[in-house]
Structure formats: C-alpha cells, structure tokens
Design a protein around this motif. Sequence first.
Motif, PDB file in Angstrom:
ATOM      1  N   UNK A 160       0.807  -1.213   0.000  1.00  0.00           N
ATOM      2  CA  UNK A 160       0.000   0.000   0.000  1.00  0.00           C
ATOM      3  C   UNK A 160       0.844   1.268   0.000  1.00  0.00           C
ATOM      4  N   UNK A 161       2.139   1.133  -0.304  1.00  0.00           N
ATOM      5  CA  UNK A 161       3.003   2.305  -0.388  1.00  0.00           C
ATOM      6  C   UNK A 161       3.427   2.860   0.951  1.00  0.00           C
ATOM      7  N   UNK A 162       3.505   1.974   1.962  1.00  0.00           N
ATOM      8  CA  UNK A 162       3.883   2.427   3.303  1.00  0.00           C
ATOM      9  C   UNK A 162       5.121   1.681   3.793  1.00  0.00           C
ATOM     10  N   UNK A 163       5.938   2.367   4.556  1.00  0.00           N
ATOM     11  CA  UNK A 163       7.131   1.779   5.159  1.00  0.00           C
ATOM     12  C   UNK A 163       6.913   1.710   6.671  1.00  0.00           C
ATOM     13  N   UNK A 164       6.921   0.476   7.201  1.00  0.00           N
ATOM     14  CA  UNK A 164       6.663   0.237   8.626  1.00  0.00           C
ATOM     15  C   UNK A 164       7.966  -0.080   9.348  1.00  0.00           C
ATOM     16  N   UNK A 165       8.002   0.256  10.623  1.00  0.00           N
ATOM     17  CA  UNK A 165       9.169  -0.057  11.457  1.00  0.00           C
ATOM     18  C   UNK A 165       8.774   0.067  12.917  1.00  0.00           C
ATOM     19  N   UNK A 166       9.612  -0.466  13.789  1.00  0.00           N
ATOM     20  CA  UNK A 166       9.494  -0.224  15.224  1.00  0.00           C
ATOM     21  C   UNK A 166      10.648   0.667  15.643  1.00  0.00           C
ATOM     22  N   UNK A 167      10.312   1.786  16.255  1.00  0.00           N
ATOM     23  CA  UNK A 167      11.325   2.616  16.897  1.00  0.00           C
ATOM     24  C   UNK A 167      11.372   2.167  18.360  1.00  0.00           C
ATOM     25  N   UNK A 168      12.466   1.514  18.755  1.00  0.00           N
ATOM     26  CA  UNK A 168      12.553   1.008  20.129  1.00  0.00           C
ATOM     27  C   UNK A 168      12.593   2.140  21.148  1.00  0.00           C
ATOM     28  N   UNK A 169      12.974   3.336  20.675  1.00  0.00           N
ATOM     29  CA  UNK A 169      13.071   4.474  21.583  1.00  0.00           C
ATOM     30  C   UNK A 169      14.218   4.379  22.565  1.00  0.00           C
ATOM     31  N   UNK A 170      15.106   3.403  22.358  1.00  0.00           N
ATOM     32  CA  UNK A 170      16.122   3.086  23.362  1.00  0.00           C
ATOM     33  C   UNK A 170      17.539   3.219  22.793  1.00  0.00           C
ATOM     34  N   UNK A 171      18.385   3.911  23.517  1.00  0.00           N
ATOM     35  CA  UNK A 171      19.808   3.944  23.222  1.00  0.00           C
ATOM     36  C   UNK A 171      20.454   2.758  23.930  1.00  0.00           C
TER      37      UNK A 171
ATOM     38  N   UNK B 180      14.859   6.732  25.752  1.00  0.00           N
ATOM     39  CA  UNK B 180      14.692   8.147  25.428  1.00  0.00           C
ATOM     40  C   UNK B 180      13.226   8.498  25.231  1.00  0.00           C
ATOM     41  N   UNK B 181      12.484   7.585  24.593  1.00  0.00           N
ATOM     42  CA  UNK B 181      11.051   7.787  24.380  1.00  0.00           C
ATOM     43  C   UNK B 181      10.391   6.417  24.307  1.00  0.00           C
ATOM     44  N   UNK B 182       9.068   6.335  24.470  1.00  0.00           N
ATOM     45  CA  UNK B 182       8.395   5.037  24.482  1.00  0.00           C
ATOM     46  C   UNK B 182       8.536   4.327  23.139  1.00  0.00           C
ATOM     47  N   UNK B 183       8.633   2.996  23.148  1.00  0.00           N
ATOM     48  CA  UNK B 183       8.697   2.254  21.875  1.00  0.00           C
ATOM     49  C   UNK B 183       7.388   2.403  21.112  1.00  0.00           C
ATOM     50  N   UNK B 184       7.504   2.407  19.776  1.00  0.00           N
ATOM     51  CA  UNK B 184       6.323   2.677  18.961  1.00  0.00           C
ATOM     52  C   UNK B 184       6.485   2.113  17.561  1.00  0.00           C
ATOM     53  N   UNK B 185       5.358   1.829  16.929  1.00  0.00           N
ATOM     54  CA  UNK B 185       5.329   1.551  15.493  1.00  0.00           C
ATOM     55  C   UNK B 185       5.281   2.891  14.768  1.00  0.00           C
ATOM     56  N   UNK B 186       6.139   3.037  13.766  1.00  0.00           N
ATOM     57  CA  UNK B 186       6.172   4.272  12.973  1.00  0.00           C
ATOM     58  C   UNK B 186       5.984   3.892  11.508  1.00  0.00           C
ATOM     59  N   UNK B 187       5.129   4.639  10.807  1.00  0.00           N
ATOM     60  CA  UNK B 187       4.817   4.333   9.410  1.00  0.00           C
ATOM     61  C   UNK B 187       4.998   5.583   8.562  1.00  0.00           C
ATOM     62  N   UNK B 188       5.729   5.425   7.437  1.00  0.00           N
ATOM     63  CA  UNK B 188       5.948   6.516   6.495  1.00  0.00           C
ATOM     64  C   UNK B 188       5.208   6.237   5.194  1.00  0.00           C
ATOM     65  N   UNK B 189       4.777   7.296   4.545  1.00  0.00           N
ATOM     66  CA  UNK B 189       4.214   7.233   3.201  1.00  0.00           C
ATOM     67  C   UNK B 189       5.377   7.292   2.208  1.00  0.00           C
ATOM     68  N   UNK B 190       5.568   6.226   1.451  1.00  0.00           N
ATOM     69  CA  UNK B 190       6.710   6.161   0.540  1.00  0.00           C
ATOM     70  C   UNK B 190       6.543   7.070  -0.677  1.00  0.00           C
ATOM     71  N   UNK B 191       5.339   7.531  -0.935  1.00  0.00           N
ATOM     72  CA  UNK B 191       5.115   8.440  -2.064  1.00  0.00           C
ATOM     73  C   UNK B 191       5.447   9.882  -1.707  1.00  0.00           C
TER      74      UNK B 191
END
Length: 345
Positions: free
Chosen positions: A64-75, A84-95
């Motif tokens: 569907x033209x999306x890039x998914x990832x988990x940002x662990x938020x952790x160093x 540093x921040x709470x872990x989260x799913x982050x999604x970008x629009x590749x278009x």
Amino acid sequence: MGVEKVGDRLFITVPRRRYGIPSTLNYVDLTTDSNTRSPALRPYPSLREGSSLVSVYRTRADECGRLWMVDTGRLEIPDNHQQVQPPAIVVFDLNTDRELFRYQFKSSDIPAENTPTGLASITIDTKSGCDTAHAYVPDLTTYGIIVYSLRDNDSWRISHSYFHFNPIAGNLNIAGQSFQWSDGIFSLTIKKTEDRCDTAYFHPLISTHEFAVSTCLLNNRTASSDSDYWTRYSIVGERGPNSQSTMHAHDAETNVMFYAEVGRDAFSCWNTAKPLTPSNVEILAKDAIRLSYPSDLHITDGEVWLMANSLPRFGYARLDTNEYNFFIYRANIRDAIYGTTCSGR
C-alpha cells in the motif's frame, strides 16, 4: 542491521548501540549509487525529519506504499542504556516521504524494562485490505508477539512456549567469538494462501526448529483465552544442527523459504512443499567472513536481499575499520535455487 529494497531505494538501518550515529534510518539511491562499492548512507526522510527516530532495527514495506518499522526508543550504549522515548510503530508514506502515524505501545505490550531491546523486526499482513492491515512485532527479549490492528488503532500481546529459546541451541561461534545467547522469537513471515487465513511461520533465533500458526488466530485478540489456544500452534520441523537463523522470508512464486543462518554463516533454502528436515534444507552460500552474522533477509521483485554485519565482533571485540565489515547481497531467486533440492526438480 536491516536492509530492504523498495523501488529504487535500498533502506538500511543502523540501531543506536554506540555513540556517533547521526541517523538510524537511511537509504541508498540505487539509480545513482548502485555502482559505488561503499556508498554513503542518506538519512531518511532527511536528517531533520528523521531525528524523531531513536533506534530502528528493520523496516518492512507493504503493498500500500507504506514503510513500517518499530522505533525502540532506546539507546543501547554499553553500560548506559537509556529509554529516550516510548517504543512505537512508525509508518511513512513512501510516495510523499512523510510520517503517516506513530503508534505508541501500551504498557500491557511491554512487560519489562528491557522489552524494547527485543522489538527488532516487524511483519505486515494486508490480506484484508490496506485500511485493515495488521502488524506483527516479535519480542525476542521477553518472548511474545505484539499484534497491532490498523483499523482499531489498538494492540495486544500474545504468548506461547514456542516463542522461547531452546537452551540446547544456545552455543554460538561467530566472527571468532564464542558465546551463549537466549534470543527468543526473532522472525515471522507469512505464507499466503487462497483461504481467508494465511500461515505465519516463525522461529526463535536460538533454536533450529520452525513453527507455524494461522494469521486468523494472531488477529483475534481474544483467542488466547480459548481452552485450545495452545494446541493451535504447530511444529513444522527442524533445519539441522547449527542452523540458528535471524530472518527468513517465503517466496510465493517458488514456494521456497529462505533463511539467514548465523550458526553456519550461511544463506539457505527450504521448499515448503516438502517436509522440513535437514536433508531438505540446502545451503546456497556460506562464508565465515563475508556472511558472518547475516542480520536481515528480504524478498522483492523476484530477488532476495541479504545483509551480513559481523555483529558479534562489534559486540564482544572491535571492528577493524580498515576492513569491510558490512555486506549487502542480492540474488535472483530462480537462479539461486536452480538445481537444488529447493527447486522441486
């Protein structure tokens, strides 16, 4: 750590496990950099916009033209871990290369302080449609799967004994380093079917077995309360001694599963029409230096892409900056399996 080809871009992740990493999510432009032996990484989507990401291990694009990832938020700096921040799913629009949304995991998804360190991969299920997709996030540290529903913008955590590591497979010798690990469920890939439900294949890193479960069970948030929940998972088979694997992926065109094997410094395959036994697993490539710790594997456009990164040397010793320590490979799938037990011939 992670590699994924999407169109003319090759996405490469660099988790923040040391100081001095300006960008955790990057890409290489294959139209201009494909002939460069060691191209510079470009921050995605830019250095400024990518600064909201703390640490990403692997990405996955959907249909569907999306890039998914988990940002662990952790160093994960040795002796100085910081959330540093709470872990989260982050999604970008590749278009548009803009962030579509960020979903912060609930406290019930994260049972321990160190859980974010184990959120190292993500798999996307779009069988029911782009707007009703599910994401599956294995937790290799505290042994679970976090399931996210896009339609409901909600998540839930499931558990099973098959998500745990096998202590018999815990001894590793990689890049000249000998050690024991206890990583649980590491990779989950989907074998598509014509039925309403697909099959999710998964395995712990510290194991040589493969397991399976219906995606319909994963997508049912109340399934774990059913009396027969535990029996609805299956043992698929065993790959053989020292076949511990990080990532794997199923190719629908050939019905072949590909593995990034850390235990044998290898790239291997298995035709899923055959029983999973050591004799039906074939090593396609093996190299103690250039395939040391293959950390990611992804299939796109009839090709399999593989990264190796000498992680144990990085973790337990020192990298020699005068040598190549990170390798990215690609192979035509049909060429790679031709004449092997995986080709079905």
